[in-house]
Design a protein around this motif. Sequence first.
Motif, PDB file in Angstrom:
ATOM      1  N   ILE A 183       0.846  -1.197   0.000  1.00 25.69           N
ATOM      2  CA  ILE A 183       0.000   0.000   0.000  1.00 25.69           C
ATOM      3  C   ILE A 183       0.880   1.246   0.000  1.00 25.69           C
ATOM      4  N   THR A 184       0.546   2.179  -0.892  1.00 19.94           N
ATOM      5  CA  THR A 184       1.333   3.403  -1.015  1.00 19.94           C
ATOM      6  C   THR A 184       0.559   4.654  -0.612  1.00 19.94           C
ATOM      7  N   THR A 185      -0.786   4.546  -0.521  1.00 16.40           N
ATOM      8  CA  THR A 185      -1.615   5.708  -0.200  1.00 16.40           C
ATOM      9  C   THR A 185      -2.676   5.300   0.808  1.00 16.40           C
ATOM     10  N   VAL A 186      -2.905   6.152   1.792  1.00 16.89           N
ATOM     11  CA  VAL A 186      -3.964   5.950   2.791  1.00 16.89           C
ATOM     12  C   VAL A 186      -4.966   7.083   2.655  1.00 16.89           C
ATOM     13  N   VAL A 187      -6.248   6.720   2.496  1.00 18.80           N
ATOM     14  CA  VAL A 187      -7.334   7.702   2.404  1.00 18.80           C
ATOM     15  C   VAL A 187      -8.176   7.563   3.664  1.00 18.80           C
ATOM     16  N   ASN A 188      -8.250   8.644   4.442  1.00 18.12           N
ATOM     17  CA  ASN A 188      -8.987   8.644   5.707  1.00 18.12           C
ATOM     18  C   ASN A 188     -10.308   9.392   5.520  1.00 18.12           C
ATOM     19  N   LEU A 189     -11.433   8.712   5.796  1.00 17.41           N
ATOM     20  CA  LEU A 189     -12.745   9.347   5.688  1.00 17.41           C
ATOM     21  C   LEU A 189     -13.236   9.925   7.018  1.00 17.41           C
ATOM     22  N   ARG A 190     -12.436   9.796   8.059  1.00 14.74           N
ATOM     23  CA  ARG A 190     -12.871  10.307   9.373  1.00 14.74           C
ATOM     24  C   ARG A 190     -12.517  11.791   9.510  1.00 14.74           C
ATOM     25  N   PRO A 191     -13.459  12.616   9.987  1.00 13.70           N
ATOM     26  CA  PRO A 191     -13.134  14.023  10.241  1.00 13.70           C
ATOM     27  C   PRO A 191     -12.123  14.154  11.372  1.00 13.70           C
ATOM     28  N   MET A 192     -11.458  15.284  11.416  1.00 14.29           N
ATOM     29  CA  MET A 192     -10.423  15.513  12.427  1.00 14.29           C
ATOM     30  C   MET A 192     -10.969  15.394  13.845  1.00 14.29           C
ATOM     31  N   LYS A 193     -12.231  15.815  14.044  1.00 14.72           N
ATOM     32  CA  LYS A 193     -12.786  15.799  15.407  1.00 14.72           C
ATOM     33  C   LYS A 193     -12.985  14.368  15.920  1.00 14.72           C
ATOM     34  N   GLU A 194     -13.021  13.399  15.029  1.00 18.90           N
ATOM     35  CA  GLU A 194     -13.157  12.002  15.462  1.00 18.90           C
ATOM     36  C   GLU A 194     -11.824  11.394  15.883  1.00 18.90           C
ATOM     37  N   MET A 195     -10.732  12.008  15.507  1.00 22.96           N
ATOM     38  CA  MET A 195      -9.423  11.393  15.699  1.00 22.96           C
ATOM     39  C   MET A 195      -8.874  11.559  17.105  1.00 22.96           C
ATOM     40  N   GLY A 196      -9.532  12.360  17.922  1.00 25.54           N
ATOM     41  CA  GLY A 196      -9.098  12.501  19.309  1.00 25.54           C
ATOM     42  C   GLY A 196      -7.700  13.056  19.462  1.00 25.54           C
ATOM     43  N   GLY A 197      -7.305  13.976  18.600  1.00 30.86           N
ATOM     44  CA  GLY A 197      -5.972  14.570  18.682  1.00 30.86           C
ATOM     45  C   GLY A 197      -4.883  13.746  18.026  1.00 30.86           C
ATOM     46  N   ARG A 198      -5.222  12.630  17.473  1.00 32.18           N
ATOM     47  CA  ARG A 198      -4.223  11.771  16.826  1.00 32.18           C
ATOM     48  C   ARG A 198      -3.844  12.353  15.465  1.00 32.18           C
ATOM     49  N   ASP A 199      -2.546  12.403  15.176  1.00 33.94           N
ATOM     50  CA  ASP A 199      -2.046  12.942  13.917  1.00 33.94           C
ATOM     51  C   ASP A 199      -1.751  11.775  12.973  1.00 33.94           C
ATOM     52  N   GLU A 200      -2.801  11.307  12.298  1.00 34.49           N
ATOM     53  CA  GLU A 200      -2.619  10.152  11.418  1.00 34.49           C
ATOM     54  C   GLU A 200      -1.782  10.504  10.197  1.00 34.49           C
TER      55      GLU A 200
END
Length: 236
Positions: free
Chosen positions: A68-85
Amino acid sequence: MSRILIAASLCLAAQMGMAQHAPDHTATRASEGEVATTSTQLMNPRPGVYTAAQPGTNEWKSIKKRGITTVVNLRPMKEMGGRDEAKEVRAEGMSYIEVPIFTLQDINAVNAKKLKAALNAANGKPVLVHCASGNRVGGLMALMAALEEHMPAEQAIALGKSAGMQSSEARVRELLNAPKPAPAPAPAMAPIAAPTAAPTAAPTAAPTAAPTAAPAPASASSVNTPPAPPAPPKKD
């Protein structure tokens, strides 16, 4: 005696030096085991596209090993709990793209087009698309397949289910004007014959009373016969 002591000291020193420079195979094996372990199930709905729920912070190495070369995240920033994915993914040398889907209402034609663009940006190399559970991924992928790739509605919905779509199916069907097919009727069962009642016995006739004898006719002497006059008294 002194020569023996000197030889023993040199041998011990050589063994200690070898121990200091020997590789730590135990640590290497533990590290390799950690890299290979992943608790997040990756689904593969089509060649070159993987879908999943939220991967853990220590899973990106093993994800990259899938090619895998690309990651697409569909979660909004507010769902990530401060995590910097984005930082986590880029630290492993993969590209990172966000297409925030806040609610099921965000599964729409605009975001379907964005997802298609994100997949195209990978130039045919494997891509991972994830949300929290896979439900939004599957819904958006189904809509993308129908609107951007002109896939028949039911085929696109089947693709979405294989990518994790669950409750988002109703939203996709609404947008594609593809109501859920009615369930097939259950096979008709043969009617069960009613139990046959036992034949009833013929009613027993009531006993016939014996005819009573007719009264005897009165004698002729007793019918309208006036009483006889009294006899005259005898004379002496």
